[in-house]
Design an enzyme around this catalytic site. Structure first.
Site, short mmCIF file in Angstrom:
data_model
loop_
_atom_site.label_atom_id
_atom_site.label_comp_id
_atom_site.label_asym_id
_atom_site.label_seq_id
_atom_site.Cartn_x
_atom_site.Cartn_y
_atom_site.Cartn_z
N CYS A 68 -1.40 13.63 8.26
CA CYS A 68 -2.29 14.46 7.47
C CYS A 68 -3.55 14.61 8.30
O CYS A 68 -3.55 14.24 9.48
CB CYS A 68 -2.54 13.88 6.07
SG CYS A 68 -3.46 12.34 5.99
N HIS A 101 4.90 -6.48 15.98
CA HIS A 101 4.53 -7.52 15.03
C HIS A 101 4.81 -7.17 13.57
O HIS A 101 4.92 -8.09 12.75
CB HIS A 101 3.05 -7.86 15.17
CG HIS A 101 2.74 -8.64 16.40
ND1 HIS A 101 1.51 -9.19 16.62
CD2 HIS A 101 3.49 -8.95 17.49
CE1 HIS A 101 1.51 -9.83 17.79
NE2 HIS A 101 2.70 -9.67 18.35
#
EC number: 5.3.1.6
Length: 149
Positions: A68, A101
């Protein structure tokens, strides 16, 4: 032969970046599932986050990219779904770490905040980086436990 299907979706603020990244993905051999939007007319970003969540849940794509204007609104909307781990990134380090991670399955960028070359670099790292597992797997599992209620 395509590697996998990557879904792309954006509101009007990210449509130009979405178009650029779709071409980039195709040049790398990925199949692209374009979930819209296709023009500059104002639309609501939550609708495209929902479309992404559905595409991932249904198995029509393995990973996704959302955009966006800033990336903020659409990342908030996408993370309302327990099976979506959407990471808003602005640079290569964030793109690598969100996979390594956090096992992110959706990359989020701002169409008005991330330039085209950085966006392509982020996408490449997002696609190339494997989840490290180990101590991170425990944390990612907790995300799912605390998901939709």
């Amino acid at each position: 032969m395509t590697k996998e299907t990557i879904a792309l979706a954006s509101d009007h603020g990210g449509v130009e970046l979405k178009t650029l990244l779709a071409r980039h993905l195709e040049s790398l051999g990925y199949a692209v599932l374009d979930l819209g939007t296709d023009g500059a007319q104002s639309v609501d970003y939550p609708d495209f986050a929902v479309a992404m969540a559905e595409a991932l849940k249904e198995g029509r794509a393995t990973r996704g990219v959302l955009m966006c204007g800033s990336g903020i609104g659409i990342s908030i909307a996408a993370n309302r779904f327990a099976h979506v781990r959407a990471a808003l990134v602005h640079d290569a380090y964030g793109a690598k770490m969100c996979r390594q991670h956090n096992d992110a399955n959706v990359l989020v960028m701002g169409g008005r905040t991330v330039g085209p070359e950085i966006a392509k670099d982020c996408l490449d790292l997002f696609l190339q980086t494997e989840f490290e597992g180990g101590r991170h797997a425990r944390r990612v599992a907790k995300l799912a436990e605390n998901g939709e209620r």
